[in-house]
Design an enzyme around this catalytic site. Structure first.
Site, PDB file in Angstrom:
ATOM      1  N   PRO A   1      -7.253   5.612  -4.230  1.00  0.00           N
ATOM      2  CA  PRO A   1      -7.425   6.943  -5.122  1.00  0.00           C
ATOM      3  C   PRO A   1      -9.125   8.141  -3.702  1.00  0.00           C
ATOM      4  O   PRO A   1      -9.524   7.344  -3.329  1.00  0.00           O
ATOM      5  CB  PRO A   1      -8.209   7.081  -6.191  1.00  0.00           C
TER       6      PRO A   1
ATOM      7  N   GLU B   1      -9.088 -10.975   7.765  1.00  0.00           N
ATOM      8  CA  GLU B   1      -8.618 -10.827   8.209  1.00  0.00           C
ATOM      9  C   GLU B   1      -8.955 -10.637   9.641  1.00  0.00           C
ATOM     10  O   GLU B   1      -8.535 -10.426  10.976  1.00  0.00           O
ATOM     11  CB  GLU B   1      -7.371  -8.708   8.217  1.00  0.00           C
TER      12      GLU B   1
ATOM     13  N   HIS C   1       0.483  -0.975  -0.133  1.00  0.00           N
ATOM     14  CA  HIS C   1       0.312   0.492  -0.172  1.00  0.00           C
ATOM     15  C   HIS C   1       1.211   1.597   0.126  1.00  0.00           C
ATOM     16  O   HIS C   1       1.803   1.349   1.003  1.00  0.00           O
ATOM     17  CB  HIS C   1      -0.723   0.261   1.908  1.00  0.00           C
TER      18      HIS C   1
ATOM     19  N   HIS D   1      -2.485  10.003   6.253  1.00  0.00           N
ATOM     20  CA  HIS D   1      -3.414  10.317   4.998  1.00  0.00           C
ATOM     21  C   HIS D   1      -3.743  12.301   5.442  1.00  0.00           C
ATOM     22  O   HIS D   1      -3.532  12.907   4.930  1.00  0.00           O
ATOM     23  CB  HIS D   1      -4.701  10.198   5.192  1.00  0.00           C
TER      24      HIS D   1
ATOM     25  N   ASN E   1       0.258   5.013   0.998  1.00  0.00           N
ATOM     26  CA  ASN E   1       0.583   4.711   2.067  1.00  0.00           C
ATOM     27  C   ASN E   1       0.756   4.546   3.806  1.00  0.00           C
ATOM     28  O   ASN E   1       1.318   4.391   4.700  1.00  0.00           O
ATOM     29  CB  ASN E   1      -0.684   5.974   2.655  1.00  0.00           C
TER      30      ASN E   1
HETATM   31  C1  6MZ Z   1      -6.364  -3.622   5.101  1.00  0.00           C
HETATM   32  C2  6MZ Z   1      -5.254  -1.981   4.482  1.00  0.00           C
HETATM   33  C3  6MZ Z   1      -4.508  -2.605   5.531  1.00  0.00           C
HETATM   34  O1  6MZ Z   1      -4.340   2.649  -0.373  1.00  0.00           O
HETATM   35  O2  6MZ Z   1      -3.416   6.001   1.412  1.00  0.00           O
HETATM   36  N1  6MZ Z   1      -4.838  -0.889   4.429  1.00  0.00           N
HETATM   37  N2  6MZ Z   1      -6.016  -2.078   4.592  1.00  0.00           N
HETATM   38  N3  6MZ Z   1      -5.746  -4.513   6.050  1.00  0.00           N
HETATM   39  C4  6MZ Z   1      -4.343  -3.524   6.216  1.00  0.00           C
HETATM   40  N4  6MZ Z   1      -3.336  -4.961   6.622  1.00  0.00           N
HETATM   41  C5  6MZ Z   1      -2.833  -4.121   8.212  1.00  0.00           C
HETATM   42  N5  6MZ Z   1      -2.573  -1.995   5.584  1.00  0.00           N
HETATM   43  C6  6MZ Z   1      -2.917  -1.097   3.999  1.00  0.00           C
HETATM   44  O3  6MZ Z   1      -2.416   3.303   1.819  1.00  0.00           O
HETATM   45  C7  6MZ Z   1      -3.206   2.952   3.205  1.00  0.00           C
HETATM   46  C8  6MZ Z   1      -4.758   2.009   3.231  1.00  0.00           C
HETATM   47  O4  6MZ Z   1      -4.499   0.377   3.064  1.00  0.00           O
HETATM   48  C9  6MZ Z   1      -5.312  -0.147   3.486  1.00  0.00           C
HETATM   49  C10 6MZ Z   1      -6.046   0.923   4.480  1.00  0.00           C
HETATM   50  O5  6MZ Z   1      -7.373   1.432   3.553  1.00  0.00           O
HETATM   51  C11 6MZ Z   1      -5.247   2.116   4.424  1.00  0.00           C
HETATM   52  O6  6MZ Z   1      -5.563   3.797   4.676  1.00  0.00           O
HETATM   53  P1  6MZ Z   1      -3.695   4.072   0.867  1.00  0.00           P
HETATM   54  O7  6MZ Z   1      -2.036   4.279  -0.023  1.00  0.00           O
END
Ligand code: 6MZ
Length: 360
Positions: A99, A225, A15, A65, A17
């Protein structure tokens, strides 16, 4: 560990962020602290805290964020994240991000994604290939071979997945899918469903996910999860192209998963840090690996969990007794599960074949 850094690797669950360098986050927080937008010492404490439950992780993302969501910062973090992966010999990266719309700064989901693509264009420390129309793929393979031997600049293929956050409505999720379709020429290949697993319902996202698949986009889902068995069953019935995590599966669901052969993105450190799985001794990696189920090791959130893909390989080696040959094969088979087209697969296959000959 050094050896795990040296081998070529494929990252399929990262991911944006969640993968930001601590130093960048702290620098950005200090900047916002000076403007009075956040209390920078509070932010520091939260960022540096290492043991977080799953729900605390999502609170941290809300804070991240606030710190990162403007166009310029999104471009910066994208560039840095790609460079960091490439520098540890990740040769193919599928980077996912949600997004975001923020009317107060004129940000739309599209302009957010344009800022991400700008970040890909800004990559300078390594060579990057991120559109489906790259013409110099052959040169790429040869130079990656050199990279493995430390003789040339690092090279990386990047493809993008657009995430649907579980807080979104059906309409908002469909908007993301349409954006993904429009952005195929910029390396977007698929859709991910992620976010806090105790929020939202499967039925809300299903129309968008079905639509994505009908339109030829690849789909990967965060699955299990938490032990929501009704949802896990529905996700398995949907037959996505890949699944993330797949932790809390019951016996029947595990059997279904194995029969389905859906590749699983395994994030060891993330699962342990969030206490989704209490210890590596009982992690489902071992069972799936023994069953020869398609698996790929991934980082999830390298920044938030202070890990790297090389560290994940190293952990798999010590926790499950995998030797060098097995680790290399694990990295190599991940090529079969990527969402990029056949020519990229072919190039990566050749590159791994050539690296295999030089293994010690
Ligand atoms: C579920 C996760 C996550 O999209 O803003 N995210 N969703 N399980 C996880 N395991 C720990 N880790 C990250 O990256 C951050 C977003 O990715 C998802 C969450 O929606 C988080 O806000 P972006 O780049």
């Amino acid at each position: 560990m050094e050896w795990c850094v040296s081998i070529p690797k494929v990252e399929l669950h990262a991911h944006l962020n969640g993968s930001i360098r601590d130093s960048t986050l702290l620098e950005l927080a200090r900047g916002l602290g000076e403007k009075g937008i956040v209390v920078s010492s509070d932010v520091q404490d939260v960022i540096m805290k290492n043991d977080r439950s799953l729900s605390e992780v999502f609170k941290l993302f809300d804070l991240i964020h606030v710190i990162t969501t403007d166009h310029q910062t999104v471009t910066r973090i994208t560039k840095e994240v790609v460079e960091d992966f490439a520098l540890e010999n990740v040769v193919y990266l599928e980077l996912r991000t949600t997004p975001k719309r923020n009317d107060s700064i004129g940000m739309t989901k599209r302009s957010y994604m344009e800022a991400v693509v700008e970040g890909l264009r800004a990559v300078s420390a390594v060579d990057i290939h991120f559109t489906p129309h790259d013409l110099d793929a052959r040169t790429y393979v040869n130079s990656v071979n050199d990279t493995f031997h430390g003789t040339s600049r690092k090279k990386i293929y990047v493809r993008l997945l657009l995430s649907i956050d579980r807080r979104e409505t059906t309409e908002s999720a469909i908007e993301t899918v349409k954006l993904a379709m429009d952005m195929r020429d910029f390396g977007v290949v698929g859709i991910d469903l992620s976010g806090n697993p105790i929020v939202g319902e499967w039925i809300t996202f299903l129309p968008a996910l079905k639509f994505a698949r009908e339109q030829g986009l690849y789909v990967t889902l965060h699955c299990g999860e938490v032990p929501n068995h009704e949802e896990i069953q529905a996700m398995l019935d949907f037959l996505p192209h890949r699944l993330g995590h797949a932790c809390c599966l019951g016996e029947k669901e595990q059997w279904m998963l194995k029969s389905s052969k859906i590749p699983v993105e395994i994030c060891l450190t993330s699962n342990i840090r969030t206490n989704t799985i209490s210890s590596l001794d009982i992690h489902h990696f071992a069972d799936l690996y023994m069953a020869k189920h398609p698996l790929v090791l991934c980082t999830d959130d390298a920044g938030v969990f202070s890990t790297s893909l090389s560290k994940e390989y190293n952990i798999a080696s010590s926790a499950f007794g995998l030797g060098k040959r097995e680790l290399f094969e694990l990295a190599r088979t991940a090529v079969d599960f990527i969402f990029a087209d056949a020519s990229v697969k072919q190039d990566l296959t050749e590159m791994f074949n050539s690296a295999a000959k030089k293994l010690d």
